[in-house]
Design a protein around this motif. Structure first.
Motif, PDB file in Angstrom:
ATOM      1  N   MET A  96       0.798  -1.223   0.000  1.00  0.00           N
ATOM      2  CA  MET A  96       0.000   0.000   0.000  1.00  0.00           C
ATOM      3  C   MET A  96       0.834   1.279   0.000  1.00  0.00           C
ATOM      4  O   MET A  96       0.301   2.370   0.234  1.00  0.00           O
ATOM      5  CB  MET A  96      -0.929   0.015   1.222  1.00  0.00           C
ATOM      6  CG  MET A  96      -1.991  -1.058   1.217  1.00  0.00           C
ATOM      7  SD  MET A  96      -3.172  -0.871  -0.142  1.00  0.00           S
ATOM      8  CE  MET A  96      -2.733  -2.320  -1.111  1.00  0.00           C
ATOM      9  N   VAL A  99      -0.349   4.707  -1.724  1.00  0.00           N
ATOM     10  CA  VAL A  99      -1.776   4.668  -2.041  1.00  0.00           C
ATOM     11  C   VAL A  99      -2.469   5.726  -1.195  1.00  0.00           C
ATOM     12  O   VAL A  99      -2.465   5.649   0.036  1.00  0.00           O
ATOM     13  CB  VAL A  99      -2.379   3.277  -1.766  1.00  0.00           C
ATOM     14  CG1 VAL A  99      -3.887   3.298  -1.991  1.00  0.00           C
ATOM     15  CG2 VAL A  99      -1.731   2.240  -2.667  1.00  0.00           C
ATOM     16  N   ASP A 104      -7.189   4.526  -6.295  1.00  0.00           N
ATOM     17  CA  ASP A 104      -5.978   3.821  -6.708  1.00  0.00           C
ATOM     18  C   ASP A 104      -6.312   2.340  -6.952  1.00  0.00           C
ATOM     19  O   ASP A 104      -7.023   1.724  -6.152  1.00  0.00           O
ATOM     20  CB  ASP A 104      -4.910   3.936  -5.621  1.00  0.00           C
ATOM     21  CG  ASP A 104      -3.539   3.484  -6.108  1.00  0.00           C
ATOM     22  OD1 ASP A 104      -3.397   2.273  -6.395  1.00  0.00           O
ATOM     23  OD2 ASP A 104      -2.626   4.315  -6.184  1.00  0.00           O
ATOM     24  N   ARG A 106      -4.675  -0.284  -6.510  1.00  0.00           N
ATOM     25  CA  ARG A 106      -4.216  -1.176  -5.439  1.00  0.00           C
ATOM     26  C   ARG A 106      -5.100  -1.121  -4.197  1.00  0.00           C
ATOM     27  O   ARG A 106      -4.968  -1.961  -3.300  1.00  0.00           O
ATOM     28  CB  ARG A 106      -2.779  -0.817  -5.054  1.00  0.00           C
ATOM     29  CG  ARG A 106      -1.737  -1.305  -6.045  1.00  0.00           C
ATOM     30  CD  ARG A 106      -0.342  -0.939  -5.557  1.00  0.00           C
ATOM     31  NE  ARG A 106      -0.131   0.508  -5.569  1.00  0.00           N
ATOM     32  CZ  ARG A 106       0.865   1.124  -4.915  1.00  0.00           C
ATOM     33  NH1 ARG A 106       1.713   0.416  -4.200  1.00  0.00           N
ATOM     34  NH2 ARG A 106       0.998   2.429  -4.992  1.00  0.00           N
ATOM     35  N   SER A 107      -5.988  -0.128  -4.122  1.00  0.00           N
ATOM     36  CA  SER A 107      -6.849  -0.021  -2.941  1.00  0.00           C
ATOM     37  C   SER A 107      -7.785  -1.220  -2.815  1.00  0.00           C
ATOM     38  O   SER A 107      -8.274  -1.523  -1.721  1.00  0.00           O
ATOM     39  CB  SER A 107      -7.661   1.266  -2.994  1.00  0.00           C
ATOM     40  OG  SER A 107      -8.570   1.233  -4.087  1.00  0.00           O
TER      41      SER A 107
END
Length: 220
Positions: A96, A99, A104, A106-107
């Motif tokens: 993370m 982020v 985002d 990757r969230s």
């Protein structure tokens, strides 16, 4: 079944539900750790479930004899549970990095995929019990626990003082606006917390201030 249960629950922000889920992970691990530290739990398990303790075998670990209940409980278990949990959150900390919002990509790793995250945590816990019980891991991780515990307590004290300061300012401002009930509330809570502090100090002397333990006396 999970989706049906979630529909019944009140709606909340994704970030809030995520924090709640991670808090549940921490609380569940803490409860299991506390249970593992119960004195005589190994003997109790052996009496209640004689087969589960006398027939445990772990591949490539302690091959010459069967695993005893005592060897998978106590501080042996607590250090390994906490080690697995620390690895789990450290991995997510790396994933993370940078982020800053839910937009985002990757969230989704942070807010979703709970089944796989739980599976990964269970896998880490099982893997942690493969660490040989030679005393080296326990001694090293003990120092991590001492330093980490001290830092956590320090952070909690700072947050607690900040919370109480804000609480006091809010109620004093309301009292100055001729709301007398907040004056009585301040007196009641202040008196209660002073009594609790004195009680804790006395109990500290009773249980931890034995003769020659100057280190404990210093902190009390």
């Amino acid at each position: 079944a999970c989706s049906m249960c979630c529909k019944v629950c009140p709606s909340m922000k994704t970030s809030t539900s995520t924090r709640l889920a991670y808090a549940c992970m921490l609380i569940a691990t803490m409860v299991v750790s506390v249970i593992a530290l119960i004195p005589g739990l190994g003997n109790t398990l052996h009496k209640l479930l004689p087969g589960i303790c006398s027939n445990i075998t772990i591949p490539f670990y302690n091959q010459e004899q069967l695993i005893k209940c005592e060897s998978i409980l106590g501080y042996f278990a607590v250090y390994r549970l906490c080690f697995a949990l620390a690895c789990f959150f450290f991995l997510f900390m790396l994933l993370m990095v940078c982020v800053k919002s839910s937009r985002d990509p990757r969230s989704y790793l942070q807010n979703g995929l709970w089944f796989f995250k739980l599976l990964a945590l269970v896998g880490l816990i099982i893997g942690a019990f493969y660490i040989p019980n030679t005393g080296t891991f326990e001694n090293i991780f003990m120092y991590f626990g001492i330093v980490g515990g001290f830092l956590v307590i320090l952070i909690q004290l700072i947050l607690l003082v900040d919370f109480v300061h804000s609480w006091n300012e809010s109620w004093v401002a309301k009292f100055e606006n001729d709301r007398k009930e907040y004056y009585h509330g301040l007196l009641i809570f202040t008196g209660t917390f002073f009594c609790l502090a004195i009680t804790i100090a006395v109990l500290g002397y009773v249980f931890y201030a034995s003769v020659g333990v100057s280190f404990s006396l210093f902190f009390i």
